[in-house]
Design an enzyme around this catalytic site. Sequence first.
Site, PDB file in Angstrom:
ATOM      1  N   CYS A  63       0.839  -1.209   0.000  1.00 36.42           N
ATOM      2  CA  CYS A  63       0.000   0.000   0.000  1.00 36.42           C
ATOM      3  C   CYS A  63       0.869   1.251   0.000  1.00 36.42           C
ATOM      4  O   CYS A  63       1.533   1.545  -0.981  1.00 36.42           O
ATOM      5  CB  CYS A  63      -0.991  -0.057   1.162  1.00 36.42           C
ATOM      6  SG  CYS A  63      -2.295   1.162   0.993  1.00 36.42           S
TER       7      CYS A  63
ATOM      8  N   HIS B  61      -3.672  -5.136  -0.414  1.00 38.58           N
ATOM      9  CA  HIS B  61      -3.228  -5.650   0.883  1.00 38.58           C
ATOM     10  C   HIS B  61      -3.247  -7.171   0.846  1.00 38.58           C
ATOM     11  O   HIS B  61      -4.290  -7.766   1.097  1.00 38.58           O
ATOM     12  CB  HIS B  61      -4.164  -5.159   1.991  1.00 38.58           C
ATOM     13  CG  HIS B  61      -3.983  -3.722   2.306  1.00 38.58           C
ATOM     14  ND1 HIS B  61      -3.150  -3.290   3.306  1.00 38.58           N
ATOM     15  CD2 HIS B  61      -4.488  -2.615   1.724  1.00 38.58           C
ATOM     16  CE1 HIS B  61      -3.157  -1.970   3.339  1.00 38.58           C
ATOM     17  NE2 HIS B  61      -3.956  -1.528   2.386  1.00 38.58           N
TER      18      HIS B  61
ATOM     19  N   GLU C  90      -2.261  -9.162   2.980  1.00 38.96           N
ATOM     20  CA  GLU C  90      -2.594  -9.688   4.317  1.00 38.96           C
ATOM     21  C   GLU C  90      -4.085  -9.607   4.607  1.00 38.96           C
ATOM     22  O   GLU C  90      -4.557 -10.121   5.613  1.00 38.96           O
ATOM     23  CB  GLU C  90      -1.783  -8.943   5.386  1.00 38.96           C
ATOM     24  CG  GLU C  90      -2.286  -7.556   5.773  1.00 38.96           C
ATOM     25  CD  GLU C  90      -1.988  -6.442   4.761  1.00 38.96           C
ATOM     26  OE1 GLU C  90      -1.529  -6.749   3.640  1.00 38.96           O
ATOM     27  OE2 GLU C  90      -2.242  -5.265   5.086  1.00 38.96           O
TER      28      GLU C  90
ATOM     29  N   ASP D  65     -23.044  -8.636  16.218  1.00 39.09           N
ATOM     30  CA  ASP D  65     -23.373  -7.764  17.350  1.00 39.09           C
ATOM     31  C   ASP D  65     -22.956  -8.511  18.612  1.00 39.09           C
ATOM     32  O   ASP D  65     -23.445  -9.613  18.869  1.00 39.09           O
ATOM     33  CB  ASP D  65     -24.885  -7.485  17.392  1.00 39.09           C
ATOM     34  CG  ASP D  65     -25.343  -6.617  16.224  1.00 39.09           C
ATOM     35  OD1 ASP D  65     -24.503  -6.256  15.392  1.00 39.09           O
ATOM     36  OD2 ASP D  65     -26.547  -6.306  16.147  1.00 39.09           O
TER      37      ASP D  65
ATOM     38  N   ASP E  97     -27.809   4.743  12.672  1.00 40.79           N
ATOM     39  CA  ASP E  97     -28.934   3.923  13.140  1.00 40.79           C
ATOM     40  C   ASP E  97     -30.231   4.734  13.082  1.00 40.79           C
ATOM     41  O   ASP E  97     -30.736   5.176  14.122  1.00 40.79           O
ATOM     42  CB  ASP E  97     -28.710   3.493  14.603  1.00 40.79           C
ATOM     43  CG  ASP E  97     -27.431   2.717  14.809  1.00 40.79           C
ATOM     44  OD1 ASP E  97     -27.259   1.677  14.163  1.00 40.79           O
ATOM     45  OD2 ASP E  97     -26.585   3.154  15.618  1.00 40.79           O
TER      46      ASP E  97
HETATM   47  O1  1PR Z   1     -22.875   4.399  19.283  1.00 40.68           O
HETATM   48  O2  1PR Z   1     -20.534   4.382  18.556  1.00 40.68           O
HETATM   49  O3  1PR Z   1     -21.183   3.206  20.626  1.00 40.68           O
HETATM   50  O4  1PR Z   1     -21.847   2.339  18.411  1.00 40.68           O
HETATM   51  C1  1PR Z   1     -22.775   1.368  18.765  1.00 40.68           C
HETATM   52  C2  1PR Z   1     -22.860   0.380  17.631  1.00 40.68           C
HETATM   53  O5  1PR Z   1     -23.645  -0.717  18.050  1.00 40.68           O
HETATM   54  C3  1PR Z   1     -23.520   0.956  16.396  1.00 40.68           C
HETATM   55  O6  1PR Z   1     -22.863   0.479  15.251  1.00 40.68           O
HETATM   56  C4  1PR Z   1     -24.946   0.394  16.453  1.00 40.68           C
HETATM   57  O7  1PR Z   1     -25.445   0.151  15.149  1.00 40.68           O
HETATM   58  C5  1PR Z   1     -24.747  -0.925  17.181  1.00 40.68           C
HETATM   59  N1  1PR Z   1     -25.887  -1.320  17.998  1.00 40.68           N
HETATM   60  C6  1PR Z   1     -26.227  -0.755  19.190  1.00 40.68           C
HETATM   61  N2  1PR Z   1     -27.310  -1.410  19.683  1.00 40.68           N
HETATM   62  C7  1PR Z   1     -27.635  -2.375  18.824  1.00 40.68           C
HETATM   63  C8  1PR Z   1     -28.727  -3.341  18.979  1.00 40.68           C
HETATM   64  O8  1PR Z   1     -29.014  -4.144  18.093  1.00 40.68           O
HETATM   65  N3  1PR Z   1     -29.398  -3.310  20.111  1.00 40.68           N
HETATM   66  N4  1PR Z   1     -26.744  -3.130  16.695  1.00 40.68           N
HETATM   67  C9  1PR Z   1     -26.742  -2.326  17.757  1.00 40.68           C
HETATM   68  C10 1PR Z   1     -27.030  -2.704  15.488  1.00 40.68           C
HETATM   69  C11 1PR Z   1     -26.879  -3.307  13.326  1.00 40.68           C
HETATM   70  C12 1PR Z   1     -26.302  -4.353  12.496  1.00 40.68           C
HETATM   71  C13 1PR Z   1     -27.276  -5.459  12.334  1.00 40.68           C
HETATM   72  C14 1PR Z   1     -27.960  -5.186  11.037  1.00 40.68           C
HETATM   73  C15 1PR Z   1     -28.324  -6.378  10.239  1.00 40.68           C
HETATM   74  N5  1PR Z   1     -26.976  -3.768  14.650  1.00 40.68           N
HETATM   75  O9  1PR Z   1     -25.114  -4.847  13.027  1.00 40.68           O
HETATM   76  O10 1PR Z   1     -26.600  -6.591  12.485  1.00 40.68           O
HETATM   77  O11 1PR Z   1     -29.101  -4.412  11.331  1.00 40.68           O
HETATM   78  O12 1PR Z   1     -29.150  -7.223  10.904  1.00 40.68           O
HETATM   79  P1  1PR Z   1     -30.098  -8.223  10.107  1.00 40.68           P
HETATM   80  O13 1PR Z   1     -29.334  -8.670   8.897  1.00 40.68           O
HETATM   81  O14 1PR Z   1     -30.288  -9.383  11.024  1.00 40.68           O
HETATM   82  O15 1PR Z   1     -31.339  -7.475   9.783  1.00 40.68           O
HETATM   83  P2  1PR Z   1     -21.620   3.657  19.277  1.00 40.68           P
END
Ligand code: 1PR
Length: 573
Positions: free
Chosen positions: A84, A206, A208, A255, A423
């Site tokens: 890179c 990259h 790696e 998550d 979000d």
């Molecule tokens: O605010 O900088 O501390 O970041 C928090 C992070 O955690 C953010 O990226 C936020 O989206 C994520 N987050 C917080 N709470 C939740 C929760 O679910 N209770 N998850 C959460 C969000 C989003 C995707 C999810 C997709 C696809 N999850 O990771 O997996 O929506 O899901 P699906 O394919 O099953 O529909 P900060």
Amino acid sequence: NNSKLVVSLLDYGAGNVRSVRNAITSCGYTIIDITEPSQINDAQVIIFPGVGSYHSAMEVLQAKGYDAALREYLSKDRPYLGICLGMQTLFESSEESIGTENGGKAPSSLPGLGVIPGKVIKFDDSCRSVPHIGWNGTIAHQVSPAMKYMMSEDAAKPNAEVYFVHSYYAPITSENAPWVLTRTTYEGQEYISSVQKGNVVATQFHPEKSGKTGLNFIKGFLESVEDGTLSQTTPIPINPNMHTQLVKRVVVALDVRSNDDGDLVVTKGDQYDVREKDDEQPDVSTGRGGVRNLGKPVQLASRYYTEGADEIAFLNITSFRQGVIEDMPMLQVLEEASKCIFVPLTVGGGIRSYTDPESGRVYSALEVASRYFRAGADKVSIGSDAVHAAEDYIESGGKKTGLTSIETISQVYGVQAVVISIDPKRVYVSSPDDCIKHVVVPLDESQAGPNEERYCWYQCTVKGGREARDICAVSVAKAAEALGAGEIMLNCIDMDGQCNGFDHALMKAVSSAVSIPVIASSGAGNEAHFVNVFKETNVQAALAAGMFHRKEVEIRSVKKHMEENGIRARIIS
Ligand code: 1PR
């Protein structure tokens, strides 16, 4: 491999070279670190994974006295692999050396090592997303022993995709043409994706982070250093009509949080609620079900790597409660994952400045991010803090303070290392006139609101959807781009976990407002949802969680379906 060859690694401490280390080690070689210029001359082979900006890389090389030693080493045609920036610094200069550190005001054109003629320049972002992030093919201009395990067997086809992430590129000129090992096309722009002359090799991609293909490149390079065949290259006829293409990425998100027993688990919510709805033994005090447990983070992520995920994101979803600097389990997840996963890893959750309640010590967002980069992350994703930064930026009339997490992290690690996770939730309105402050988008009939509203705006939330803010997703995306974010992970709380497909109206609104890549997220339930979002919107990647965790759909079947429908994907054998 019982190799005696020892790799000297030039790590000047600017970023994550853990994955380069892990890749070299997994090919069976040992590493020593170069910590002073005299070691350069003694090296059997040097690998230089440049990280950060061109300017800062050259500044460090100069300050530590490495530049002169490197020039001498290279002039003697000694074995070398630059990665890179490690390739870009071989050229005479770069447009990037115009010091962005000073808000772009003070040009500071530090020259490069000057081994290869030419200047590294920026991609034109008026007709393509910049940075160029993702998997793209390479077309060989020479046959090289370094490529022996990754050359396409079919001369009419480019080599298998490798991972790129860069905003600047080296154009092919008549002076540097003999150096070109491979070229790549990004949206009509041909550029040098790797170079070789004698024993000096460098890649823009990259290795790696390029899965098996990339490990094969490192293996081919090191084996031929060892047996002394590296410089035996032969030029091959160039077919100017052959081009490569950036493929659409399939990303998996994990998550992660602690369950009620304190174990770190991968969970998955329904519209962000991660607790079981029909738990037979709900918590006696709260009456709520337990945290859904879908597996162990590293184990699950390794499975996705083997099955062909193009990228993996770990999101620490309860980070708003505790300080991440102390969140050792999450750092350990990264450390373990980067030992066995050779595709890009993103980590999100809690990337912000933080005050330790006990010592009162303040950790900057940059310090928090640095811990994750050192643990093996390639990108950090910023959620809540990006919303607050966008609010301040807009309120100030577009003034940059240089102090936000987005600015400080992208300045040190590059814009490509900073992803913004948005979000949003839909707020339905009957007409665009009902909401003049936010970007209102039309909805088709199937998406209409509870009172048949055919419009909505996307209200950003913070703290994992718990708190709604008076700002829309499009505004946050634009402000984040202006502040130096390199990519947007675009969720939608309404669609999350519903398996009804991605929110196309949202994806279109955001991807048409910014020039950085957008990753569609939330709602995937089958293969067709990926094809639809790629056909109908400009997103560059699509992410799913639940459907993969529950083993309802396989990554390879998503990619097969994409290819069958004319959407290029990275297919692994
Ligand atoms: O605010 O900088 O501390 O970041 C928090 C992070 O955690 C953010 O990226 C936020 O989206 C994520 N987050 C917080 N709470 C939740 C929760 O679910 N209770 N998850 C959460 C969000 C989003 C995707 C999810 C997709 C696809 N999850 O990771 O997996 O929506 O899901 P699906 O394919 O099953 O529909 P900060």
